[in-house]
Design an enzyme around this catalytic site. Structure first.
Site, mmCIF file in Angstrom:
data_model
loop_
_atom_site.group_PDB
_atom_site.id
_atom_site.type_symbol
_atom_site.label_atom_id
_atom_site.label_comp_id
_atom_site.label_asym_id
_atom_site.label_seq_id
_atom_site.Cartn_x
_atom_site.Cartn_y
_atom_site.Cartn_z
ATOM 1 N N LYS A 127 0.838 -1.191 0.058
ATOM 2 C CA LYS A 127 -0.143 -0.016 -0.173
ATOM 3 C C LYS A 127 0.825 1.207 -0.091
ATOM 4 O O LYS A 127 0.494 2.119 -0.439
ATOM 5 C CB LYS A 127 -0.950 -0.005 1.183
ATOM 6 C CG LYS A 127 -1.868 -1.062 1.116
ATOM 7 C CD LYS A 127 -3.374 -0.713 1.801
ATOM 8 C CE LYS A 127 -4.608 -1.666 1.350
ATOM 9 N NZ LYS A 127 -5.895 -1.517 1.941
ATOM 10 N N LYS B 296 -6.920 -9.165 -8.559
ATOM 11 C CA LYS B 296 -8.243 -9.278 -7.978
ATOM 12 C C LYS B 296 -9.070 -8.087 -8.326
ATOM 13 O O LYS B 296 -8.595 -6.844 -8.540
ATOM 14 C CB LYS B 296 -7.991 -9.615 -6.438
ATOM 15 C CG LYS B 296 -7.642 -8.418 -5.669
ATOM 16 C CD LYS B 296 -7.561 -8.847 -4.343
ATOM 17 C CE LYS B 296 -7.507 -7.764 -3.345
ATOM 18 N NZ LYS B 296 -8.374 -7.027 -2.907
ATOM 19 N N LYS C 286 -11.235 -1.493 -5.816
ATOM 20 C CA LYS C 286 -11.642 -0.305 -6.213
ATOM 21 C C LYS C 286 -10.479 0.670 -6.474
ATOM 22 O O LYS C 286 -10.588 1.473 -7.024
ATOM 23 C CB LYS C 286 -12.242 0.352 -4.968
ATOM 24 C CG LYS C 286 -11.207 0.427 -3.778
ATOM 25 C CD LYS C 286 -11.959 0.924 -2.616
ATOM 26 C CE LYS C 286 -11.053 0.580 -1.213
ATOM 27 N NZ LYS C 286 -11.132 -0.586 -0.577
HETATM 28 P P1 ATP Z 1 -8.082 -2.065 -1.579
HETATM 29 O O1 ATP Z 1 -7.624 -2.108 -3.334
HETATM 30 O O2 ATP Z 1 -7.940 -0.510 -1.241
HETATM 31 O O3 ATP Z 1 -7.250 -3.028 -0.915
HETATM 32 P P2 ATP Z 1 -10.552 -3.551 -1.873
HETATM 33 O O4 ATP Z 1 -11.055 -3.270 -3.064
HETATM 34 O O5 ATP Z 1 -9.409 -4.817 -2.150
HETATM 35 O O6 ATP Z 1 -9.539 -2.398 -1.582
HETATM 36 P P3 ATP Z 1 -10.816 -3.996 0.749
HETATM 37 O O7 ATP Z 1 -11.394 -3.123 1.467
HETATM 38 O O8 ATP Z 1 -9.540 -4.472 0.940
HETATM 39 O O9 ATP Z 1 -11.228 -3.652 -0.759
HETATM 40 O O10 ATP Z 1 -11.458 -5.427 1.086
HETATM 41 C C1 ATP Z 1 -12.655 -5.816 1.741
HETATM 42 C C2 ATP Z 1 -13.171 -7.208 2.115
HETATM 43 O O11 ATP Z 1 -13.196 -7.903 0.923
HETATM 44 C C3 ATP Z 1 -11.768 -7.864 2.645
HETATM 45 O O12 ATP Z 1 -12.206 -8.963 3.097
HETATM 46 C C4 ATP Z 1 -11.261 -8.565 1.001
HETATM 47 O O13 ATP Z 1 -10.657 -9.699 1.355
HETATM 48 C C5 ATP Z 1 -12.518 -8.793 0.476
HETATM 49 N N1 ATP Z 1 -12.239 -8.608 -1.101
HETATM 50 C C6 ATP Z 1 -11.660 -7.319 -1.638
HETATM 51 N N2 ATP Z 1 -11.470 -7.719 -3.029
HETATM 52 C C7 ATP Z 1 -11.726 -8.955 -3.039
HETATM 53 C C8 ATP Z 1 -11.912 -9.671 -4.322
HETATM 54 N N3 ATP Z 1 -11.631 -9.041 -5.420
HETATM 55 N N4 ATP Z 1 -12.248 -11.006 -4.317
HETATM 56 C C9 ATP Z 1 -12.658 -11.589 -3.164
HETATM 57 N N5 ATP Z 1 -12.701 -10.947 -1.840
HETATM 58 C C10 ATP Z 1 -12.370 -9.548 -1.963
HETATM 59 MG MG MG Z 2 -7.756 -4.979 -0.225
#
Ligand code: ATP
Ligand code: MG
Length: 332
Positions: A113, A196, A199
């Site tokens: 990050k 994956k 956002k």
């Molecule tokens: P960032 O990119 O800022 O890490 P993010 O979109 O990955 O954001 P998070 O807030 O980190 O979102 O994730 C929240 C929850 O959703 C966590 O439990 C994470 O494991 C799950 N998650 C996020 N993206 C995925 C994905 N693509 N597939 C499955 N689970 C996900």
């Molecule tokens: Mg994440």
């Protein structure tokens, strides 16, 4: 009932399909057989610069509204906002003083990050984020914490800190186990199915739960698929198509095998068309319920205040024991 704790950051205007299939869907189902504590972790959100205080506040409410709309029941689970339970920050300080600098330095999410494009200046808060996460979990004596791969290392740190505190000051914390709930799946970005869904990637590959149905249909229609034309799951050879099948399965409840049979002799276009329908139909009531909840923010805030009060009962007991054992004077 085993106690479970999970949190999600209010860092976007909407959750996305990855959040839902990988985490939030399990939040809803775990309510059946767990004493669940779910929080919107706004203290974590400020580890990266937030654009505007009003936006953060609104995103916290939108996040809570979406959770309720998805089926998190505030009467059954303890749903709260992290900053409304001051014990999180208080316990985090004590745990920081038990965490080695080298130990914290090994956390790979910090490296990811802090070096991410456009991440802005790196704060000490981002560095100690995993310790705050440990406090989130340990305050509630949670037995289980649902974790994806990206959170495994943080849960190990939490377990180490719990064991270290217990060893030094006497049994205080439940040492939590990682819990992989049934049906959790990783969702890939629709435009870059080697990453994956997130956002933090360009929006075209990320379907938000609150996206307009037309936008959702367009994103799905434009998803990168693979060479060949058969609709079959093959994570190695056909990551894009497999990803669409995983999403379909999460919403329709049909197994991959059933879907392969259903789409036999049909092409990627049919899969995308049907998937767009399945997803937008499932999201319509979630969007409507979210809007209703947001239309009455006073009532939503009242629900969250109730959750915070319940959370504080448990968190306050744990923190009092910690303060006493560490050697602080009784509350003034
Ligand atoms: P960032 O990119 O800022 O890490 P993010 O979109 O990955 O954001 P998070 O807030 O980190 O979102 O994730 C929240 C929850 O959703 C966590 O439990 C994470 O494991 C799950 N998650 C996020 N993206 C995925 C994905 N693509 N597939 C499955 N689970 C996900
Ligand atoms: Mg994440």
């Amino acid at each position: 009932l085993p106690r479970v704790l999970s949190g999600i950051q209010p860092t976007a205007d909407s959750f996305h399909l990855g959040n839902y299939v990988g985490a939030l869907r399990q939040w809803v189902s775990m309510q059946e057989d767990h004493d669940a504590f779910y929080c919107v972790v706004d203290l974590h959100a400020i580890t990266l610069e937030q654009p505007d205080p009003a936006v953060l506040r609104q995103r916290t409410l939108v996040s809570a509204a979406q959770l309720i709309a998805l089926g998190v029941d505030p009467a059954r689970s303890t749903l709260f906002v992290q900053s409304q339970v001051p014990e999180h920050a208080q316990l985090a300080w004590v745990l920081q003083c038990l965490t080695g600098f080298g130990e914290a330095s090994r956390m790979t999410q910090f490296k990811d990050k802090s070096t991410r494009e456009g991440a802005g200046p790196t704060s000490v808060g981002l560095f100690t984020y995993p310790v705050l996460q440990a406090a989130d979990i340990l305050l509630y004596q949670a037995h289980r914490v649902p974790v994806g791969e990206d959170q495994r290392q943080h849960l190990e740190l939490t377990r180490d800190l719990a064991g270290r505190f217990n060893g030094r000051y006497g049994e205080t914390f439940t040492v939590p186990e990682a819990y992989i709930p049934a049906g959790a799946a990783k969702i890939l970005d629709l435009q870059s199915p080697d990453k994956k869904m997130s956002k933090s990637l360009p929006p075209a590959g990320c379907v938000n739960l609150l996206d307009d149905p037309k936008v959702t249909a367009k994103k799905i229609r434009s998803a990168v698929t693979d060479t060949g034309r058969e609709v079959v799951a093959d994570p190695e050879g056909k990551p894009g198509v497999t990803n669409l099948l995983t999403i379909h399965s999460a919403f329709s409840g049909q197994s991959t095998a059933q879907l392969e049979e259903h789409f036999a002799g049909r092409g990627y276009g049919d899969l995308k068309k049907e998937l767009a329908e399945v997803v937008t139909e499932a999201l319509a009531p979630v969007q409507q319920r979210t809007a209703e909840l947001l239309a009455d923010p006073a009532e939503l805030e009242r629900l969250l205040a109730g959750g915070a009060a319940r959370a504080r009962e448990v968190a306050g007991r744990t923190l009092a024991a910690v303060y006493e054992r560490v050697g602080f004077l009784p509350p003034a």
